[in-house]
Design a protein around this motif. Structure first.
Motif, PDB file in Angstrom:
ATOM      1  N   ILE A 101      33.198  10.434  17.873  1.00  0.00           N
ATOM      2  CA  ILE A 101      32.033  11.270  17.557  1.00  0.00           C
ATOM      3  C   ILE A 101      32.553  12.615  16.945  1.00  0.00           C
ATOM      4  O   ILE A 101      33.818  13.168  17.094  1.00  0.00           O
ATOM      5  CB  ILE A 101      31.460  11.774  18.768  1.00  0.00           C
ATOM      6  CG1 ILE A 101      30.854  10.477  19.644  1.00  0.00           C
ATOM      7  CG2 ILE A 101      30.317  12.929  18.525  1.00  0.00           C
ATOM      8  CD1 ILE A 101      30.193  11.143  20.741  1.00  0.00           C
ATOM      9  N   LEU A 112      23.382  13.339  26.040  1.00  0.00           N
ATOM     10  CA  LEU A 112      23.041  12.079  25.358  1.00  0.00           C
ATOM     11  C   LEU A 112      23.840  11.137  25.937  1.00  0.00           C
ATOM     12  O   LEU A 112      23.321   9.941  26.147  1.00  0.00           O
ATOM     13  CB  LEU A 112      23.250  12.196  23.824  1.00  0.00           C
ATOM     14  CG  LEU A 112      22.843  11.179  22.889  1.00  0.00           C
ATOM     15  CD1 LEU A 112      22.714  11.696  21.572  1.00  0.00           C
ATOM     16  CD2 LEU A 112      24.029  10.066  22.881  1.00  0.00           C
ATOM     17  N   LEU A 113      24.987  11.354  26.265  1.00  0.00           N
ATOM     18  CA  LEU A 113      25.947  10.167  26.929  1.00  0.00           C
ATOM     19  C   LEU A 113      25.416  10.007  28.367  1.00  0.00           C
ATOM     20  O   LEU A 113      25.520   8.686  28.667  1.00  0.00           O
ATOM     21  CB  LEU A 113      27.429  10.550  26.914  1.00  0.00           C
ATOM     22  CG  LEU A 113      27.977  10.871  25.509  1.00  0.00           C
ATOM     23  CD1 LEU A 113      29.510  11.449  25.829  1.00  0.00           C
ATOM     24  CD2 LEU A 113      27.825   9.448  24.733  1.00  0.00           C
ATOM     25  N   ILE A 161      25.886  16.731  23.658  1.00  0.00           N
ATOM     26  CA  ILE A 161      26.359  15.561  23.828  1.00  0.00           C
ATOM     27  C   ILE A 161      26.639  15.057  24.966  1.00  0.00           C
ATOM     28  O   ILE A 161      26.448  13.798  25.259  1.00  0.00           O
ATOM     29  CB  ILE A 161      27.893  15.720  22.834  1.00  0.00           C
ATOM     30  CG1 ILE A 161      28.449  14.190  22.789  1.00  0.00           C
ATOM     31  CG2 ILE A 161      28.836  16.650  23.561  1.00  0.00           C
ATOM     32  CD1 ILE A 161      27.522  13.282  21.874  1.00  0.00           C
ATOM     33  N   PHE A 184      29.068  17.650  16.107  1.00  0.00           N
ATOM     34  CA  PHE A 184      27.658  16.844  16.565  1.00  0.00           C
ATOM     35  C   PHE A 184      27.209  17.771  17.898  1.00  0.00           C
ATOM     36  O   PHE A 184      27.998  17.522  18.959  1.00  0.00           O
ATOM     37  CB  PHE A 184      27.762  15.527  16.684  1.00  0.00           C
ATOM     38  CG  PHE A 184      26.342  14.948  17.430  1.00  0.00           C
ATOM     39  CD1 PHE A 184      25.301  15.266  16.853  1.00  0.00           C
ATOM     40  CD2 PHE A 184      26.384  14.596  18.761  1.00  0.00           C
ATOM     41  CE1 PHE A 184      24.166  14.705  17.207  1.00  0.00           C
ATOM     42  CE2 PHE A 184      25.323  14.051  19.264  1.00  0.00           C
ATOM     43  CZ  PHE A 184      24.053  14.143  18.782  1.00  0.00           C
ATOM     44  N   ARG A 185      26.266  18.652  17.684  1.00  0.00           N
ATOM     45  CA  ARG A 185      25.433  19.285  18.908  1.00  0.00           C
ATOM     46  C   ARG A 185      26.259  19.413  20.086  1.00  0.00           C
ATOM     47  O   ARG A 185      26.030  18.773  21.095  1.00  0.00           O
ATOM     48  CB  ARG A 185      24.325  18.230  19.225  1.00  0.00           C
ATOM     49  CG  ARG A 185      23.419  18.185  18.326  1.00  0.00           C
ATOM     50  CD  ARG A 185      22.166  17.147  18.764  1.00  0.00           C
ATOM     51  NE  ARG A 185      21.037  17.349  17.930  1.00  0.00           N
ATOM     52  CZ  ARG A 185      19.884  16.662  18.098  1.00  0.00           C
ATOM     53  NH1 ARG A 185      19.823  16.144  19.212  1.00  0.00           N
ATOM     54  NH2 ARG A 185      18.727  16.898  17.362  1.00  0.00           N
TER      55      ARG A 185
END
Length: 312
Positions: free
Chosen positions: A101, A113-114, A110, A105-106
């Motif tokens: 990643i 999301l994970l 993150i 990214f954000r």
């Protein structure tokens, strides 16, 4: 016997999408609905709960205390709903999967999301590493990851970089770049801009330098950070100015107004993509991609769609 009261999963998905996107307008494309349709979903959910879930104001919307409480439950219910569906369809994923990643990214979401992926597939072991987008998009067969998430600057060099990439790419998010600095920072007219950047191997750092050269704006490297978190801390300390994608801008930073603060160049958008080396697209990878696409869209039901992604 009292009637049982149920939550509509699609309404809970709308709540999650609006909360994550920050507005009805931004949530609408994630849910593949019009803004008015999303607004109606939220109205129905508030009516069902008998409580106001969002504060509406000139600066957008924010969750009420009731909305905050429901959001936590909603994430769990939507994840469990999807997990049960996948299990009944015999689509449980298990095994080791390596994610690469980009640091841009954000950073604040993150982990969330994970967590969604882990909750849906408890038998899937994720191994996450931070990599440069250039490496993620190389698409080489010997890469040591199965799925990558990269960031590409949509400037005049984007088409050329696309031609050299060997990875399969699925576009998932587009957002603007912005010049930012600590609120009290003021540019002293006529003096070089103090830049806070990542090392010169970073594509965004190269873009910043290239853009300032093209616009004949003098600068100097005031601080070179090893990662985005370090860059954010240096900005907060008032060490200079930098350029970041919208979701990586930390709270409390000021977006510079090129017409008022100093004559800064206009900036393009960036695009995030899921990338897969050609030899990596097995059943485990494809299944995980479906979950990641659903997480990006804010629509858990899209993870079960039996359609092929639009790779480029």
């Amino acid at each position: 016997m009292d009637a049982m009261h149920y939550f509509d999963i699609t309404l809970l998905q709308a709540l999650i999408a609006v909360a994550d996107a920050g507005s009805l307008t931004a949530a609408a494309p994630r849910l593949c609905r019009s803004q008015s349709a999303v607004s109606e979903q939220i109205r129905k959910l508030e009516e069902h709960c008998g409580a106001l879930l969002f504060h509406r104001g000139k600066k957008g919307i924010s969750l009420t205390p009731a909305g905050q409480r429901l959001l936590g439950h909603a994430r769990q219910l939507v994840a469990q709903h999807e997990c049960v569906y996948q299990e009944m369809r015999g689509m449980q994923l298990a095994g080791d999967l390596r994610l690469a990643i980009t640091d841009y990214f954000r950073p604040t979401v993150i982990a969330q999301l994970l967590r969604q992926v882990r909750m849906r597939y408890p038998h899937l072991r994720l191994h996450v590493s931070i990599r440069k987008s250039e490496i993620i998009e190389s698409g080489q067969a010997d890469t040591d990851f199965d799925i990558g998430l990269s960031m590409r600057i949509l400037d005049s060099h984007a088409a050329r970089r696309s031609q050299t990439s060997k990875a399969k790419r699925l576009h998932v998010l587009r957002e603007p770049l912005a010049w930012i600095a600590e609120p009290s920072w003021v540019h002293e007219g006529g003096k070089p801009l103090p830049l806070v950047v990542l090392p010169e191997t970073c594509a965004l750092q190269q873009f910043i330098v290239r853009t300032l050269h093209a616009n004949r704006m003098p600068y100097f490297i005031a601080h070179s950070a090893s990662g985005v978190l370090g860059l954010q801390l240096a900005l907060a300390a008032g060490l200079g100015i930098s350029c970041l994608n919208a979701s990586a801008i930390p709270a409390g930073m000021r977006r510079m107004d090129p017409s008022a603060d100093c004559p800064l160049p206009d900036l393009p958008d960036v695009e995030f993509s899921l990338c897969v080396p050609h030899e990596k697209a097995d059943a485990l990878v494809e299944g995980t991609l479906s979950v990641l696409r659903a997480a990006f869209s804010g629509d858990a039901s899209s993870a079960t769609a039996q359609t092929s992604p639009n790779w480029t």
